[in-house]
Design a protein around this motif. Structure first.
Motif, PDB file in Angstrom:
ATOM      1  N   PRO A   1      10.034   0.041   5.472  1.00 30.39           N
ATOM      2  CA  PRO A   1      11.423   0.258   5.047  1.00 30.39           C
ATOM      3  C   PRO A   1      11.461   0.937   3.692  1.00 30.39           C
ATOM      4  O   PRO A   1      10.446   1.430   3.188  1.00 30.39           O
ATOM      5  N   SER A   2      12.617   0.947   3.061  1.00 40.27           N
ATOM      6  CA  SER A   2      12.768   1.603   1.771  1.00 40.27           C
ATOM      7  C   SER A   2      11.943   0.902   0.700  1.00 40.27           C
ATOM      8  O   SER A   2      11.582  -0.271   0.818  1.00 40.27           O
ATOM      9  N   ALA A   3      11.656   1.629  -0.376  1.00 44.95           N
ATOM     10  CA  ALA A   3      10.850   1.077  -1.470  1.00 44.95           C
ATOM     11  C   ALA A   3      11.500  -0.167  -2.065  1.00 44.95           C
ATOM     12  O   ALA A   3      10.819  -1.156  -2.372  1.00 44.95           O
TER      13      ALA A   3
ATOM     14  N   THR B   1       0.795  -1.221   0.000  1.00 45.53           N
ATOM     15  CA  THR B   1       0.000   0.000   0.000  1.00 45.53           C
ATOM     16  C   THR B   1       0.827   1.270   0.000  1.00 45.53           C
ATOM     17  O   THR B   1       0.302   2.340  -0.270  1.00 45.53           O
ATOM     18  N   GLN B   2       2.115   1.193   0.307  1.00 40.90           N
ATOM     19  CA  GLN B   2       2.913   2.415   0.313  1.00 40.90           C
ATOM     20  C   GLN B   2       4.385   2.082   0.104  1.00 40.90           C
ATOM     21  O   GLN B   2       4.827   1.001   0.405  1.00 40.90           O
ATOM     22  N   LEU B   3       5.138   3.040  -0.404  1.00 40.47           N
ATOM     23  CA  LEU B   3       6.549   2.825  -0.686  1.00 40.47           C
ATOM     24  C   LEU B   3       7.402   3.968  -0.151  1.00 40.47           C
ATOM     25  O   LEU B   3       8.454   4.264  -0.681  1.00 40.47           O
ATOM     26  N   SER B   4       6.986   4.601   0.915  1.00 40.55           N
ATOM     27  CA  SER B   4       7.689   5.796   1.382  1.00 40.55           C
ATOM     28  C   SER B   4       9.005   5.465   2.073  1.00 40.55           C
ATOM     29  O   SER B   4      10.062   5.849   1.620  1.00 40.55           O
ATOM     30  N   GLY B   5       8.961   4.743   3.201  1.00 38.77           N
ATOM     31  CA  GLY B   5      10.173   4.371   3.903  1.00 38.77           C
ATOM     32  C   GLY B   5      10.798   5.483   4.704  1.00 38.77           C
ATOM     33  O   GLY B   5      11.865   5.302   5.276  1.00 38.77           O
ATOM     34  N   GLY B   6      10.186   6.663   4.807  1.00 32.69           N
ATOM     35  CA  GLY B   6      10.763   7.760   5.569  1.00 32.69           C
ATOM     36  C   GLY B   6      10.199   7.833   6.972  1.00 32.69           C
ATOM     37  O   GLY B   6       9.443   6.984   7.407  1.00 32.69           O
TER      38      GLY B   6
END
Length: 570
Positions: free
Chosen positions: A140-142, A113-118
């Motif tokens: 975690p990271s994308a 659902t998300q690829l932010s990782g920040g």
């Protein structure tokens, strides 16, 4: 429900929020300092056709559209060990720690659902005086999310059973369904936990703990501090044994500590967080991609502190170990494997050993398992003073004097010189594929050493001593190398060599061994015939989905090195 035993929130405020369980709120997407953001990682591949990575390096996952990742319907991680239910003391801390475990389980839901990782990490709100730290992260990271979806897609039951559900809910239900604490069992994940539970959690051990009261701090990321405080306060109140735990909220995290330590913990964070520590930051920087889980340990300060947590039985063992240095590790994914990778630094008195895996990669093609040690003679030189001291202490405890001298007389060897010859500068053991049900068992090895003839003579004499007077091994010398095996055919095969290092199963599991000091390889596809027949259903499918496993360690300088443990999927 009585006032003495508060339960979950009731009424409109407890209404389930279907989107809250996996979608981060403003808390996780707020602007943070650059050093705490995690951009899509760019990694350096070793040159060569195999494109495998050295220990401590993680290849970049190949690009993939988010839609493809979602279509896989695979969780990022669902292998967290379920916490034991009920029957334990310190219920408050354990219930708080349960939230930590739940965070790891929600990986797949977030991965699709998300690829932010920040966002902020647990180390930003844990004290800088900590000597041990562990972190779980389902955001975690994308690159890690994409790689995880691809790797876990190779494991049938992970893909088929998790789908797009939130595994954190499943773990909560598992942990509470048999709980002897009726108060904690009444809480609903959907209405009481999911609306505020964030994506990250961490725990730190600090100096000053005892076996009865460890000085631990647990940080659980929250999306709604008010809701988290309300629910966690009620959960902690379920503790009826009097030990208790304290709750503090800080910068989007719930801090859970032993009773009486909450204010001191927050004050320690205000003086400087773990993330502010230059040593910690440097070690984690050397580690690189921290994946879905990472850990850090300062042995110089931590060994003595941990001895205090284990009672008197552990005190004498650890307190005299004299361990120094630091260790950092991460659990992370590649499209082909899951890897535990790490670095060790600052190990005083440990000299760099030049690694070389040439004798490993040229083993016969039919090798199913192998172990390689480079620079064994140097390791003996470095370790012998301490080893001799321990042997002398052991002998004294048994009323024997000069135990080393007795061993030399009984075995007709000279220590440590002969031990150095037997290990040599390259020591390799190998097991070939074979009919393991037959009466003949083949295994062998080879040693590259400074005096091969002396090493061969020692091997024959010690082998005969162990075999009751008869040497069961076939061995020979070729230049500076001793070859030995249980059968003449395999001794010849070892001498002829092969191209084990060219196989994909080896390259993916072990990686670059050109500077390896220690390496282990097992071809699971070739040995699964030994146990696959006894398995059924999902268990059999899972085992069949595993291809190989490998360990690789290298020395990068005095007191420093890298290591990796990889599990490769088919």
């Amino acid at each position: 429900m009585t006032e003495d035993n508060p339960g979950p929130t009731e009424g409109p405020s407890a209404a389930p929020d279907p989107s809250a369980a996996g979608t981060p709120g403003p808390e996780t997407t707020q602007a943070v300092p650059t050093e705490h953001t995690v951009p899509v990682p760019q990694y350096s591949y070793p040159t060569g056709a195999d494109a495998t990575s050295a220990p401590g390096q993680v290849p970049t996952a190949a690009p993939a559209a988010p839609a493809a990742s979602a279509a896989a319907g695979v969780a990022l991680a669902d292998e967290a060990t379920p916490p034991t239910a009920g029957g334990r003391r310190r219920t408050g801390l354990l219930v708080g720690a349960l939230a930590t475990v739940l965070v790891l389980g929600g990986a797949g839901y977030v991965a699709t659902t998300q690829l932010s990782g920040g966002g902020a990490q647990p180390a930003d709100v844990l004290p800088g005086d900590a000597y041990a730290y562990v972190r779980l992260d389902i955001d975690p990271s994308a690159g890690q999310k994409i790689a995880a979806v691809r790797f876990l897609g190779k494991l049938p039951q992970v893909k088929d059973t998790l789908g797009s559900d939130d595994p954190r809910k499943k773990l909560w239900e598992l942990a509470t369904k048999d709980s002897s604490n009726a108060c904690a069992a009444k809480f609903s994940y959907d209405s009481d936990i999911a609306p505020w539970l964030g994506d990250r959690a961490g725990a730190a051990l600090r100096p000053g703990g005892t076996s009865d009261k460890p000085n631990v701090a647990i940080a659980v990321q929250v999306k709604d501090e008010d809701a988290a405080k309300d629910t966690l306060t009620k959960l902690l109140a379920c503790d009826t044994d009097g030990t208790g735990a304290e709750l503090r909220m800080k910068d989007g995290y719930a801090l859970i500590t032993p009773k009486g330590t909450g204010d001191a913990t927050v004050a320690a964070v205000d003086r400087g967080s773990l993330a502010d520590s230059a040593t910690f930051a440097d070690d984690m920087g050397a580690l690189g991609e921290q994946g879905v889980m990472s850990a850090w340990f300062d042995a110089t300060n931590g060994v003595k502190e941990i001895s205090k947590l284990g009672g008197s039985g552990m005190d004498s063992t650890l307190a005299t170990a004299g361990a120094k240095g630091r260790f950092a590790a991460a659990l992370r994914f590649d499209a082909d494997y899951v890897e535990l990778s790490g670095v060790f630094r600052g190990a005083d008195g440990t000299k760099a050993v030049k690694g070389d895996g040439a004798q490993l990669v040229n083993l016969p093609d039919n090798t199913v398992a192998a172990m390689h040690l480079a620079g064994g003679d140097q390791l003996v030189d470095a370790a012998w003073p301490q080893l001799k001291k321990q042997l002398d202490s052991l002998g004294s405890a048994q009323g024997q004097r000069d135990l080393v001298g007795q061993l030399e007389d009984q075995l007709d060897v000279k220590l440590p010189d002969d031990l150095k010859l037997l290990l040599g500068r390259s020591f390799t053991l190998a097991l070939p594929d074979q009919d393991f049900q037959s009466g003949t068992f083949s295994i062998g090895g080879k040693v590259v050493t400074s005096d091969a003839k002396r090493a061969d003579e020692l091997l024959g004499r010690l082998s005969a001593l162990a075999g009751g007077g008869t040497d069961p091994l076939t061995h020979s010398v070729d230049g500076d190398t001793v070859y030995a095996a249980t059968t003449q055919a395999y001794a010849d095969a070892l001498k002829a060599g092969g191209k084990l290092g060219d196989s994909d199963a080896f390259k993916l599991a072990v990686g670059d061994v050109s500077s390896s000091t220690t390496a282990v390889f097992v071809d699971l596809d070739k040995i699964e015939k030994l146990y696959l027949g006894e398995m059924k259903g999902d268990q059999k499918s899972f085992v069949e989905a595993l291809r190989s496993v490998g360990i690789n360690q290298s020395s990068t300088g005095d007191g420093e090195g890298t290591f990796s443990l990889r599990l490769v999927g088919n």
